[in-house]
Design an enzyme around this catalytic site. Structure first.
Site, short mmCIF file in Angstrom:
data_model
loop_
_atom_site.label_atom_id
_atom_site.label_comp_id
_atom_site.label_asym_id
_atom_site.label_seq_id
_atom_site.Cartn_x
_atom_site.Cartn_y
_atom_site.Cartn_z
NE ARG A 163 -10.95 -9.70 -2.30
CZ ARG A 163 -11.43 -8.93 -3.14
NH1 ARG A 163 -11.73 -9.09 -4.29
NH2 ARG A 163 -11.47 -7.57 -3.05
CE LYS A 181 -3.97 -1.93 2.72
NZ LYS A 181 -5.04 -1.78 1.58
N1 BES Z 1 -7.80 -3.94 4.26
C1 BES Z 1 -8.22 -3.26 3.05
C2 BES Z 1 -9.50 -2.60 3.04
C3 BES Z 1 -9.85 -1.46 3.57
C4 BES Z 1 -9.36 0.10 3.10
C5 BES Z 1 -10.20 -1.35 5.18
C6 BES Z 1 -9.62 1.06 4.03
C7 BES Z 1 -10.36 -0.22 5.61
C8 BES Z 1 -10.14 0.90 5.01
C9 BES Z 1 -8.30 -4.53 2.21
O1 BES Z 1 -7.64 -5.77 2.62
C10 BES Z 1 -7.80 -4.09 0.77
O2 BES Z 1 -6.70 -3.87 0.68
N2 BES Z 1 -8.50 -4.14 -0.20
C11 BES Z 1 -8.25 -3.41 -1.38
C12 BES Z 1 -8.96 -4.48 -2.42
C13 BES Z 1 -8.44 -4.41 -3.83
C14 BES Z 1 -6.90 -4.69 -3.69
C15 BES Z 1 -9.18 -5.49 -4.82
C16 BES Z 1 -8.96 -2.17 -1.65
O3 BES Z 1 -9.91 -1.75 -1.19
O4 BES Z 1 -8.43 -1.47 -2.24
MG MG Z 2 -5.47 -5.35 1.75
#
Ligand code: BES
Ligand code: MG
Ligand code: ZN
Length: 489
Positions: A343, A269
């Site tokens: 997931r 990230k």
């Molecule tokens: N933990 C994150 C989602 C999240 C984002 C929680 C902001 C709380 C606040 C999740 O694991 C994630 O990174 N999701 C990605 C999915 C994508 C790579 C398909 C996202 O939401 O960008």
């Molecule tokens: Mg994630």
């Protein structure tokens, strides 16, 4: 700490009394309180507007050292959430004044056209939750929670509603427990330590606990979960909690996402998105705290919690984009993106829960997608289900507890977006749109014909700033919602 009282305000010496005041209508039916309000309204600074606050010392007519008037705004805007917030604010004021106890005047339920039980429930909740401070990690603890919070009611109401204070206390303790786990820094809640903490709280309530270590997870072939854990030095755990009351007719399985820190893995990230990623085990926290709470309440439903806990880190041993792994139920998954890890751990936990326990209902709760926050903002969770009744029940409990959920669609044709050229599924959608929906559809592939709902709490699980009855950090979202839902089934 919370209780109802029927003190005589004329005779009893108290430190502080808080009186909620409505801008355009009298909402109390106690003569003493009404007289105090009339006096307070004589000064210009106080109108009873939402947020208005004024304190008077040694007022004639009552023995309270100070009377704090708090505006609740227009009559038409008074609902249970307004009461929760007002009382939360009241407690925060008292904390800042460094007082150890407070009495709060309860408005007349009849005048505000609500049930007395729900008025009290909301006010007690606001006070308990507003009194929680997360200051474990500070050397200088500037403020202390208020020791005793008393709600002033009529003598006949005292007996009738006395049960409510212990009920509310138990439920709010659950929320606070979840908040503390979520706010805890990720170096102190590695999967092993978080699992241990959950087990130690659960055991106190005679919940049956099982912890699967990495070795066991390997033997049992939880491979998509292990693929997420692969990059971290901190080994994964699966916590299973079983609350089995005698004579239970229904079995509900709860599955909670427990990523103690989500760096994104190899799909790292960006910096701005990293610092809050300790929140990514909020679903796990909600599930464990809910189980502990229903056990304390001696609920009638059997509830199983299945909680996969991992840390998602990049390293030489981490899973790569392009890797293909086999899930617990046998389908293969191409890891299109290592940041779509939630997931991957959830499907193994869901398949296991379905196979082993055959629940009538399965609900998973997870901080699953940023896309859900884009869709619904930071205060509302997304609720997904093919089952109209289950979805309705969740929305209803959300309204009641103000842990709001909005039903999202599960269009079958969107499943196209999860196709992989090489495996049965890709964990990453082929478009950047509708990410909360495709994530939910991905999970739906693993629930069989179990009645299932998925609650995406990526928005409301965590608060950057404090609000009326919640400090900055974990909100404990989901506990009051799920407890209400389970009590209703
Ligand atoms: N933990 C994150 C989602 C999240 C984002 C929680 C902001 C709380 C606040 C999740 O694991 C994630 O990174 N999701 C990605 C999915 C994508 C790579 C398909 C996202 O939401 O960008
Ligand atoms: Mg994630
Ligand atoms: Zn995540």
């Amino acid at each position: 700490m919370l209780h109802l009282t029927a003190v005589d305000l004329k005779k009893t010496k108290i430190e502080s009394l808080v009186i909620p005041v409505c801008e355009d209508k009298e909402i109390h039916d106690d003569k003493i309180i009404s007289a105090l309000i009339r006096d307070a309204m004589k000064i210009k600074e106080f109108k009873g507007d939402k947020g208005d606050e004024v304190a008077f010392y040694n007022l004639p007519g009552v023995k309270a050292v100070r009377v704090i008037f708090l505006g609740i705004g227009k009559f038409e805007n008074i609902d249970l959430e307004a009461l929760r917030s007002l009382v939360g604010k009241a407690v925060k004021i008292v904390i800042k004044k460094k007082l150890s106890e407070v009495f709060i005047a309860v408005p007349s339920a009849k005048k505000i056209k609500r049930e007395m039980s729900s008025v009290l429930e909301a006010m007690l909740e606001g006070s308990y939750l507003g009194n929680h401070l997360f200051d474990k990690y500070k050397k200088d603890k500037k403020f202390k929670p208020v020791k005793k919070i008393s709600f002033v009611v009529k003598p006949d109401e005292l007996k009738k509603y006395n049960r409510i204070s212990s009920q509310v206390t138990t439920v709010c303790q659950g929320t606070v427990l979840a908040r503390e786990w979520v706010s805890m820094p990720p170096n102190d809640k590695t999967p092993e330590r978080l699992a241990r903490s959950m087990v130690s709280f659960a055991r106190k309530e005679n919940i049956k606990t099982t912890v699967l270590t990495e070795k066991k997870l390997k033997q049992m072939r939880f491979r998509t979960m292990l693929a997420v854990a692969a990059g971290s030095q901190n080994k994964p755990r699966m916590v299973i909690l079983e609350y089995s009351p005698k004579g239970a007719k229904q079995l509900v399985a709860l599955v909670g996402k427990g990523v103690t820190f989500d760096s994104g893995g190899i799909n790292l990230k960006p910096s701005a998105a990293l610092d809050e990623m300790k929140l990514d085990m909020s679903g796990a926290a909600a599930v464990a705290a809910t189980l502990i709470t229903v056990a304390k309440l001696k609920s009638k439903v059997k509830v199983i919690g299945v909680i996969p806990i991992v840390e998602n880190m990049p390293s030489g041993s981490a899973s790569r984009p392009g890797d293909i792994v086999k899930s617990y139920d046998g389908k293969t998954v191409e890891i299109g993106n290592t940041d779509a890890e939630g997931r991957l751990i959830l499907i193994d936990a869901i398949s296991y829960a379905v196979k082993k326990y055959k629940p009538q209902i399965l609900i998973d709760i997870a901080t699953l997608t940023g896309a859900c926050v884009v869709a619904l903002g930071e205060k509302i969770a997304g609720a997904f289900s093919f089952d109209d009744k289950l979805a309705e029940d969740i929305i209803f409990s959300g309204e009641k507890t103000h842990e709001r959920c909005w039903r999202m669609p599960l269009p079958k044709d969107y499943k196209e977006l999860l196709k992989s050229d090489f495996a049965d599924l890709n964990n990453m959608s082929s478009t950047r749109y509708g990410g909360a929906i495709t994530a939910a559809l991905f999970l739906s592939e693993f629930v069989g014909d179990t009645r299932w709902a998925h609650i995406d709490i990526a928005g409301p699980a965590y608060a950057k700033k404090e609000s009326a009855y919640c400090g900055a950090g974990g909100t404990g979202f989901g506990v009051r919602l799920l407890v209400d839902l389970l009590e209703k089934l």
